[in-house]
Design an enzyme around this catalytic site. Structure first.
Site, mmCIF file in Angstrom:
data_model
loop_
_atom_site.group_PDB
_atom_site.id
_atom_site.type_symbol
_atom_site.label_atom_id
_atom_site.label_comp_id
_atom_site.label_asym_id
_atom_site.label_seq_id
_atom_site.Cartn_x
_atom_site.Cartn_y
_atom_site.Cartn_z
ATOM 1 N N CYS A 141 48.104 40.724 39.896
ATOM 2 C CA CYS A 141 49.022 40.391 40.971
ATOM 3 C C CYS A 141 48.461 40.817 42.311
ATOM 4 O O CYS A 141 47.378 41.376 42.405
ATOM 5 C CB CYS A 141 50.358 41.116 40.780
ATOM 6 S SG CYS A 141 51.150 40.803 39.202
ATOM 7 N N GLY A 143 47.858 35.495 42.394
ATOM 8 C CA GLY A 143 48.977 35.169 41.524
ATOM 9 C C GLY A 143 49.711 33.941 42.006
ATOM 10 O O GLY A 143 50.116 33.884 43.157
ATOM 11 N N ASN A 201 50.946 46.036 41.069
ATOM 12 C CA ASN A 201 49.829 45.291 40.493
ATOM 13 C C ASN A 201 49.144 46.226 39.506
ATOM 14 O O ASN A 201 48.901 47.381 39.828
ATOM 15 C CB ASN A 201 48.859 44.884 41.616
ATOM 16 C CG ASN A 201 47.527 44.349 41.094
ATOM 17 O OD1 ASN A 201 46.488 44.569 41.693
ATOM 18 N ND2 ASN A 201 47.533 43.665 39.978
ATOM 19 N N GLY A 202 48.842 45.713 38.329
ATOM 20 C CA GLY A 202 48.151 46.552 37.357
ATOM 21 C C GLY A 202 48.831 46.504 36.010
ATOM 22 O O GLY A 202 49.771 45.740 35.794
ATOM 23 N N TYR A 242 34.925 37.930 40.115
ATOM 24 C CA TYR A 242 35.763 36.729 40.073
ATOM 25 C C TYR A 242 37.038 36.792 40.907
ATOM 26 O O TYR A 242 37.371 35.850 41.617
ATOM 27 C CB TYR A 242 36.167 36.445 38.615
ATOM 28 C CG TYR A 242 37.233 35.383 38.491
ATOM 29 C CD1 TYR A 242 36.912 34.038 38.624
ATOM 30 C CD2 TYR A 242 38.573 35.729 38.261
ATOM 31 C CE1 TYR A 242 37.895 33.057 38.533
ATOM 32 C CE2 TYR A 242 39.552 34.758 38.169
ATOM 33 C CZ TYR A 242 39.211 33.418 38.306
ATOM 34 O OH TYR A 242 40.178 32.461 38.230
ATOM 35 N N ASP A 297 27.883 30.149 37.432
ATOM 36 C CA ASP A 297 29.324 30.436 37.325
ATOM 37 C C ASP A 297 29.498 31.952 37.252
ATOM 38 O O ASP A 297 28.546 32.685 36.979
ATOM 39 C CB ASP A 297 29.930 29.767 36.090
ATOM 40 C CG ASP A 297 31.455 29.647 36.189
ATOM 41 O OD1 ASP A 297 32.025 30.043 37.230
ATOM 42 O OD2 ASP A 297 32.074 29.164 35.231
ATOM 43 N N CYS A 313 35.040 50.479 36.855
ATOM 44 C CA CYS A 313 35.497 50.299 35.481
ATOM 45 C C CYS A 313 34.798 49.063 34.940
ATOM 46 O O CYS A 313 34.899 47.982 35.522
ATOM 47 C CB CYS A 313 37.009 50.102 35.449
ATOM 48 S SG CYS A 313 37.621 49.639 33.811
HETATM 49 P P1 AMP Z 1 36.425 30.498 29.826
HETATM 50 O O1 AMP Z 1 36.589 29.050 30.099
HETATM 51 O O2 AMP Z 1 37.479 31.031 28.904
HETATM 52 O O3 AMP Z 1 35.057 30.867 29.358
HETATM 53 O O4 AMP Z 1 36.682 31.270 31.189
HETATM 54 C C1 AMP Z 1 35.691 31.364 32.157
HETATM 55 C C2 AMP Z 1 36.113 30.659 33.402
HETATM 56 O O5 AMP Z 1 37.398 31.093 33.828
HETATM 57 C C3 AMP Z 1 35.145 30.947 34.511
HETATM 58 O O6 AMP Z 1 34.781 29.724 35.115
HETATM 59 C C4 AMP Z 1 35.898 31.846 35.484
HETATM 60 O O7 AMP Z 1 35.726 31.397 36.807
HETATM 61 C C5 AMP Z 1 37.333 31.773 35.059
HETATM 62 N N1 AMP Z 1 37.935 33.103 34.816
HETATM 63 C C6 AMP Z 1 37.330 34.215 34.397
HETATM 64 N N2 AMP Z 1 38.213 35.225 34.270
HETATM 65 C C7 AMP Z 1 39.406 34.750 34.638
HETATM 66 C C8 AMP Z 1 40.722 35.315 34.741
HETATM 67 N N3 AMP Z 1 40.964 36.575 34.440
HETATM 68 N N4 AMP Z 1 41.712 34.508 35.161
HETATM 69 C C9 AMP Z 1 41.464 33.227 35.449
HETATM 70 N N5 AMP Z 1 40.260 32.642 35.376
HETATM 71 C C10 AMP Z 1 39.229 33.388 34.975
#
Ligand code: AMP
Length: 467
Positions: free
Chosen positions: A13, A40, A114-115, A256, A360, A447
């Site tokens: 959040c 969020g 948040n957390g 990210y 990516d 972390c």
């Molecule tokens: P996946 O498709 O499950 O391998 O997720 C990886 C993709 O989702 C990457 O392109 C990231 O940019 C994005 N991503 C990674 N972590 C998160 C997250 N916690 N919430 C939303 N998107 C994420």
């Protein structure tokens, strides 16, 4: 209906708080929340204090949809907190939106956070046994009830006492008695920073510095791990500091989650991503590719860094549809797969016949990479090499990042070669953990539980490690 999962809710959040005596702050809070929207998109809300009374408005939806001029006008007052909430693994419900506003022994209390607490279940049980009532499954309601247990004290003292019982990550903002209270967990896991309004008009606390820039507040500093702040008409002061065993800032914010124009705990997000790209170029050596393209938006700066360091040509080879919410919001795998296509569209004319390096930020389940490689090939790429600026995600996050359970994490269950085959890339390269540390400037203040399983803030199924 809200649902309680084993490990509680994932709370990715954004929080915002402002105290500006003599001003109406609802519009500034709106702008601050707007800047934090990437943290969020499920729901949002704000609570505003005026003359001993807290009014609030919160709903499911984006900031721009939930608030309008009329609603902001109906929230007069000089002290406010706000919140944007991420989609969770549980069902979405308006009940789970924040801030929570409640009446307690010291008057009205508004709280947003948040957390993710890791001992929510134990706390909830102890509180419920002795009479607390719960409407939702959120950590925030547990926090509220815990604070109310220390209601004979002012809220900062109650926070200090409550923090002795909390495990996990949190960045809190609250209003009571016309004051803002803010706190960051003793490890500083979730980001929280302080800003000062122009002409000494007041102070702001926000998850990310981009929210300060939006309202032209000057960045003062980050809230320290374990610090409890009070802001009122006299200014800002540290009310207490809970001992901090060590800093453990979330490294995934840089990879990210955070906005590139934010600087968190002394490190600018954009610049760290550029370094990640450059370090990846160094680590992968000379790849035989024609162009480097990012997966927008989180891969863009890293791809620039990669291109700069490798001397390869950077091209915007993939169009991102800006009107889709983040892919993870779709709770089922089938929907997630469709969303990838809706969201990312490779440009034939740029990639056709080319050997493409794609940058990516991360691979979690592997869905995005698999779909993307297929799409790139469909649209004519001769070769596809995947470059990832986060080391393999091997463990679930219990501190607020929605990374899926261990059995769904592709790297936790498959070798590098198996993942390469699964996503059907010509080659696959992850940055090393050392490389990532280098990009964020330190190997001892972050972390990295999702990368190495060191749950230094505790784990839902066991006690916090003593360090
Ligand atoms: P996946 O498709 O499950 O391998 O997720 C990886 C993709 O989702 C990457 O392109 C990231 O940019 C994005 N991503 C990674 N972590 C998160 C997250 N916690 N919430 C939303 N998107 C994420």
């Amino acid at each position: 209906m809200a649902c309680i999962t084993d490990d509680g809710f994932h709370e990715e959040c954004g929080v915002f708080a402002i105290c500006a005596p003599g001003m109406d702050v609802a519009h500034l809070t709106y702008l601050g929340l707007f800047a934090l929207q990437h943290r969020g998109q499920e729901g949002c809300g704000m609570a505003v204090w005026k003359d001993g009374n807290i009014q609030f408005h919160k709903r499911l939806g984006l900031v721009n949809d939930v608030f309008n001029e009329e609603i902001l006008e109906s929230l007069p007052g000089s002290v406010a907190i706000g919140h944007v909430r991420y989609a969770t693994t549980g069902e979405t419900s308006e009940l789970n939106t924040q801030p929570i506003v409640a009446q307690y022994y010291q008057g009205q209390l508004a709280l947003a956070h948040n957390g993710n607490l890791t001992n929510t279940e134990a706390l909830r049980e102890a509180l419920a046994k002795t009479g607390s009532l719960f409407q939702t499954a959120t950590d925030t309601e547990v926090l509220c009830n815990l604070l109310a247990r220390y209601a004979e004290n002012s809220l900062d003292v109650a926070m200090e006492k409550a923090m002795a019982e909390l495990e996990g990550s949190y960045a809190l903002v609250a209003i009571n008695d016309g004051k803002i209270f803010a706190a960051r967990d003793p490890y500083g896991n979730r980001p929280l920073c302080i800003g000062k309004l122009a002409e000494n008009a007041g102070y702001v606390v926000a998850s990310e510095s981009c929210a300060l820039d939006t309202i032209e507040a000057e960045f003062v500093r980050d809230v320290e791990p374990g610090e409890i702040l009070v802001i009122d008409e006299t200014g800002i002061h540290t009310a207490a500091k809970v001992p901090s065993p060590r800093s453990a800032h979330c490294i995934f914010e840089y990879v990210y989650f955070a906005r590139p124009d934010s600087t968190i705990d002394g490190v600018n997000v954009n610049q760290s991503r550029r370094r990640m790209g450059a370090i990846l170029a160094r680590e992968t050596g000379d790849l035989d590719v024609d162009i480097v393209i990012p997966v927008p938006d989180s891969g863009t700066t890293a791809a620039i860094g990669y291109a700069e360091a490798s001397g390869k040509q950077f091209t915007q080879g993939i169009l991102k549809n800006r009107y889709t919410a983040r892919t993870f919001i779709q709770p089922t795998q089938a929907m997630r797969e469709k969303m990838v296509k809706l969201k990312l569209s490779p440009i034939r004319e740029e990639i056709g016949g080319k050997r493409v390096a794609v940058v990516d930020d991360s691979i979690v389940r592997g869905t995005t990479s698999k779909r993307l490689v297929a799409l790139l090939r469909e649209r004519g790429a001769a070769e596809v090499h995947m470059l990832i600026t986060c080391p393999p995600v091997l463990y679930p996050c219990y501190y607020g990042i929605d990374t899926a359970e261990r059995d769904k994490l592709i790297a936790a269950n498959h070798s590098l070669e198996e993942i390469r085959q699964y996503i059907n890339a010509d080659s696959l390269h992850y940055i090393s953990l050392e490389g990532l540390y280098e990009a964020v400037g330190s190997d001892d203040k972050y972390c990295v539980a999702c990368l190495n399983g060191d749950y230094c803030l505790g784990h839902p199924n066991c006690k916090k490690k003593q360090s």
